[in-house]
Structure formats: structure tokens, C-alpha cells
Design a protein around this motif. Structure first.
Motif, short mmCIF file in Angstrom:
data_model
loop_
_atom_site.label_atom_id
_atom_site.label_comp_id
_atom_site.label_asym_id
_atom_site.label_seq_id
_atom_site.Cartn_x
_atom_site.Cartn_y
_atom_site.Cartn_z
N ASP A 196 -17.49 59.60 24.89
CA ASP A 196 -16.15 59.20 25.32
C ASP A 196 -16.02 59.22 26.84
O ASP A 196 -14.96 59.52 27.39
N ARG A 197 -17.12 58.90 27.53
CA ARG A 197 -17.04 58.84 29.00
C ARG A 197 -16.27 57.61 29.44
O ARG A 197 -15.46 57.65 30.37
N TRP A 198 -16.56 56.49 28.79
CA TRP A 198 -15.84 55.23 28.98
C TRP A 198 -15.49 54.68 27.60
O TRP A 198 -16.17 54.97 26.63
N VAL A 199 -14.45 53.85 27.54
CA VAL A 199 -13.96 53.36 26.25
C VAL A 199 -13.84 51.84 26.28
O VAL A 199 -13.30 51.25 27.23
N ASP A 200 -14.34 51.21 25.22
CA ASP A 200 -14.18 49.78 24.97
C ASP A 200 -12.76 49.59 24.42
O ASP A 200 -12.52 49.77 23.23
N VAL A 201 -11.82 49.25 25.30
CA VAL A 201 -10.40 49.30 24.95
C VAL A 201 -10.06 48.32 23.83
O VAL A 201 -9.35 48.68 22.88
N PHE A 202 -10.55 47.10 23.93
CA PHE A 202 -10.24 46.13 22.87
C PHE A 202 -10.68 46.64 21.51
O PHE A 202 -9.92 46.59 20.54
N ARG A 203 -11.90 47.14 21.45
CA ARG A 203 -12.44 47.55 20.15
C ARG A 203 -11.71 48.78 19.61
O ARG A 203 -11.57 48.94 18.40
N ARG A 204 -11.21 49.63 20.48
CA ARG A 204 -10.41 50.78 20.01
C ARG A 204 -9.13 50.30 19.33
O ARG A 204 -8.69 50.88 18.34
N GLN A 233 -12.38 45.06 28.73
CA GLN A 233 -11.68 46.02 29.57
C GLN A 233 -12.23 47.38 29.15
O GLN A 233 -12.03 47.82 28.02
N ILE A 234 -12.96 48.00 30.07
CA ILE A 234 -13.64 49.27 29.82
C ILE A 234 -12.95 50.32 30.68
O ILE A 234 -12.92 50.21 31.90
N ALA A 235 -12.37 51.34 30.04
CA ALA A 235 -11.50 52.27 30.76
C ALA A 235 -11.94 53.72 30.59
O ALA A 235 -12.64 54.08 29.62
N THR A 236 -11.51 54.54 31.53
CA THR A 236 -11.66 55.98 31.37
C THR A 236 -10.79 56.43 30.20
O THR A 236 -9.79 55.79 29.86
N PRO A 237 -11.15 57.53 29.54
CA PRO A 237 -10.46 57.93 28.30
C PRO A 237 -8.96 58.11 28.45
O PRO A 237 -8.20 57.73 27.55
N ALA A 240 -7.47 54.66 28.55
CA ALA A 240 -7.68 54.00 27.26
C ALA A 240 -6.70 54.52 26.21
O ALA A 240 -6.23 53.76 25.35
N ALA A 241 -6.35 55.80 26.29
CA ALA A 241 -5.41 56.39 25.34
C ALA A 241 -4.01 55.80 25.50
O ALA A 241 -3.19 55.89 24.58
N ARG A 242 -3.74 55.22 26.65
CA ARG A 242 -2.44 54.61 26.91
C ARG A 242 -2.38 53.14 26.47
O ARG A 242 -1.31 52.53 26.53
N ALA A 243 -3.51 52.56 26.08
CA ALA A 243 -3.54 51.16 25.66
C ALA A 243 -2.80 51.00 24.34
O ALA A 243 -3.09 51.70 23.38
N LYS A 244 -1.86 50.08 24.31
CA LYS A 244 -1.00 49.93 23.13
C LYS A 244 -1.18 48.61 22.40
O LYS A 244 -0.89 48.53 21.19
N ALA A 245 -1.60 47.57 23.08
CA ALA A 245 -1.72 46.25 22.43
C ALA A 245 -2.77 45.43 23.15
O ALA A 245 -2.99 45.60 24.35
N THR A 246 -3.42 44.55 22.40
CA THR A 246 -4.44 43.68 22.99
C THR A 246 -4.43 42.33 22.29
O THR A 246 -4.02 42.22 21.14
N ASP A 247 -4.92 41.32 23.02
CA ASP A 247 -5.01 39.99 22.42
C ASP A 247 -6.06 39.17 23.15
O ASP A 247 -6.27 39.33 24.36
N ILE A 248 -6.75 38.32 22.38
CA ILE A 248 -7.62 37.28 22.93
C ILE A 248 -6.90 35.97 22.70
O ILE A 248 -6.59 35.63 21.55
N VAL A 262 -4.67 43.30 27.76
CA VAL A 262 -4.38 44.64 27.25
C VAL A 262 -3.10 45.15 27.92
O VAL A 262 -2.92 44.99 29.14
N ASP A 263 -2.22 45.74 27.12
CA ASP A 263 -1.01 46.40 27.63
C ASP A 263 -1.21 47.91 27.60
O ASP A 263 -1.55 48.47 26.55
#
Length: 273
Positions: A196-204, A233-237, A240-248, A262-263
Motif C-alpha cells: 500500500d505504498r502507492w494505490v491504483d485509484v481507478f481500480r480501487r 491516477q496513482i496516489a499515496t494511500p 487514495a482513501a479520499r477518492a470517491k468517484a471515477t469515470d473513463i 477521479v473526484d
């Protein structure tokens, strides 16, 4: 930046997009679409233009500050970053001459938050370019780790040119020996996401299959959704925990890639979460 800065907003929207030529994407309606998104930050890769050649209406996008890292070679590579809030500092290039000449990196530092627009090399055209891609991965990982060690929340946006897992491309069996899905490339991402060093935000946020951001221009790849998910979008944990919505957004074709949004909920009540 004060607490009332970036963290004063409730929702912070980031769009990342490989334009495959910023002028071409603009002609196809990308900025008309973008104007309706109410995004706080836009990261673009593959500008394929020197800064002076980017039309002023795009370069000086109303309501945004724009920053660019263009390749020395004309019509090649290049990254841009547009932001509503003026950063405390901006960095172009990450200090490795071979890749800085190719215009692959723009970093905006807002104090609490760092946003990066980055374009990883593609290795598909030749063995020489694949070797360059491996060199990039080797030098970029320690750069990312040094950034993470700063303790800031960071999001790396861009075309990574790697599909991580079988779910991330349609024809994974046929691409096991092809650039973009080589074991060494996939392991690089696995290493990045380990612990969990970095997070794949979309996939989460979106575990569904057949969610792609790039399609070959050959045949009917896009119509048949024979694609790859190589924009991230690759984020620190903490972020990433604040990511609420995503779309392609693939309904319109601005490029061979689709924009990824990503929002993030950065409201003060969540500060330090």
C-alpha cells in the motif's frame, strides 16, 4: 498554502488524458467537453507540440494556470498541466537528462498536495525504445519514492504504457510477450503498489472488467472494445482513501485514449484522515 487552500474544497476533480496531439484533440472537441467537467486540474500527455505552437486559447485556458514540458524533438511527446489554483511551485522534468529532453514530466506542488502529469515511454516501436522504457522505469522509481518520503499527498497522473493485470486488457494471452504487458513491466507496477505504498485509484473504485483507456487505431478495436487500461491516477494511500468517484469517458473520440476522471473529497473535515 493555508488549510483553506486545496483542502478547503469538498470535491477536487482531476482529469488525465493522452491527447495524441493537443491540437488534434482540440479540433475533435476535447476542450468543449472539458469545459463542462468543472475540473480543478487537467493533466495531458503527448502534446506533440512546442509550447509556442499550442494555440493561445488552449495554452491560456480561461480560469486555469497552464504549465508545460515539451520535447526538444518537434511533434513528439510533451506534457501539460492546467490548474484552477496557482501552485506554490512547479517543476518540469525530474532530473534525468535523457527523459527530460523528451518532455515527460510536469509537477505542481500545492503544499499539502502534489499533482504530476507524466508520460512514460512506449516500447512498442523497437527494441531500442523498449530498452529506453526499462531505463526510465529504473530511474523513475527512486524519484517516486523520494517524493513519497516528503510526507505529502501525491497523485501521479498519466499514460504509464503498462497494463498491470489480465483484467486490464482484452487480449492478455496474445500480449504476454508484447511491450506494455511484459512480465518485467507488470512487476514494476506490482512493486509500486506493494505494501500500500502507492494505490491504483481507478481500480480501487472500479473493479469491473473491460474498462479501458486506449484502443489500437487498427481494425475495429474501439468499436469492439478491444482495449488496454494504461492511463492511471496513482496516489499515496492517504489521498487514495479520499477518492470517491471515477469515470473513463469513451463516448466521444478525442484521441486513441479516453480521459480518466477521479473526484477526491478534500474537505477540511477529512483533513488528516
Amino acid at each position: 498554502m493555508s488549510e483553506a487552500g486545496i483542502y478547503g474544497v469538498d470535491m477536487y476533480r482531476i482529469v488525465t488524458f493522452n491527447a495524441n496531439g493537443i491540437r488534434s484533440a482540440a479540433d475533435k472537441g476535447f476542450f468543449r467537453w472539458f469545459a463542462e467537467q468543472n475540473a480543478d486540474c487537467l493533466c495531458v500527455q503527448e502534446l506533440k507540440a512546442h509550447e509556442a505552437d499550442i494555440p493561445a486559447a488552449i495554452r491560456e485556458l480561461p480560469g486555469y494556470y497552464g504549465y508545460f514540458h515539451c520535447a526538444e524533438k518537434k511533434g513528439y511527446s510533451g506534457c501539460g498541466l492546467w490548474t484552477k489554483e496557482k501552485p506554490l511551485a512547479v517543476r518540469t522534468g525530474f532530473g534525468v537528462e535523457e527523459f527530460d529532453r523528451e518532455g515527460r514530466y510536469v509537477e505542481a506542488d500545492f503544499g499539502h498536495l502534489v499533482v504530476i502529469s507524466c508520460y512514460f515511454p512506449s516500447g512498442s516501436s523497437s527494441e531500442e525504445r523498449q530498452a529506453a522504457k526499462f531505463r526510465f522505469l529504473d530511474v523513475f522509481l527512486p524519484h517516486l519514492e523520494a517524493l513519497r518520503a516528503s510526507g505529502k499527498e501525491i497523485v501521479l497522473c498519466g499514460d504509464v504504457n503498462i497494463a498491470h493485470k489480465e483484467i486490464d486488457l482484452k487480449n492478455w494471452k496474445g500480449n504476454l510477450k508484447n511491450s506494455g504487458f511484459l512480465p518485467e513491466e507488470r512487476q514494476w507496477l506490482t512493486q509500486l503498489f506493494e505494501g500500500d505504498r502507492w494505490v491504483d485509484v481507478f481500480r480501487r473504485l472500479d473493479p469491473r472488467p473491460e474498462r479501458y483507456t486506449w484502443w489500437s487505431q487498427r481494425g475495429q478495436a474501439r468499436a469492439k472494445n478491444v482495449g488496454w487500461r494504461i492511463d492511471y491516477q496513482i496516489a499515496t494511500p492517504g489521498l487514495a482513501a479520499r477518492a470517491k468517484a471515477t469515470d473513463i469517458y469513451a463516448a466521444e473520440k478525442f484521441s486513441d485514449h479516453a480521459p480518466l476522471t477521479v473526484d477526491y473529497d478534500l474537505g477540511d473535515s477529512h483533513h488528516g484522515a
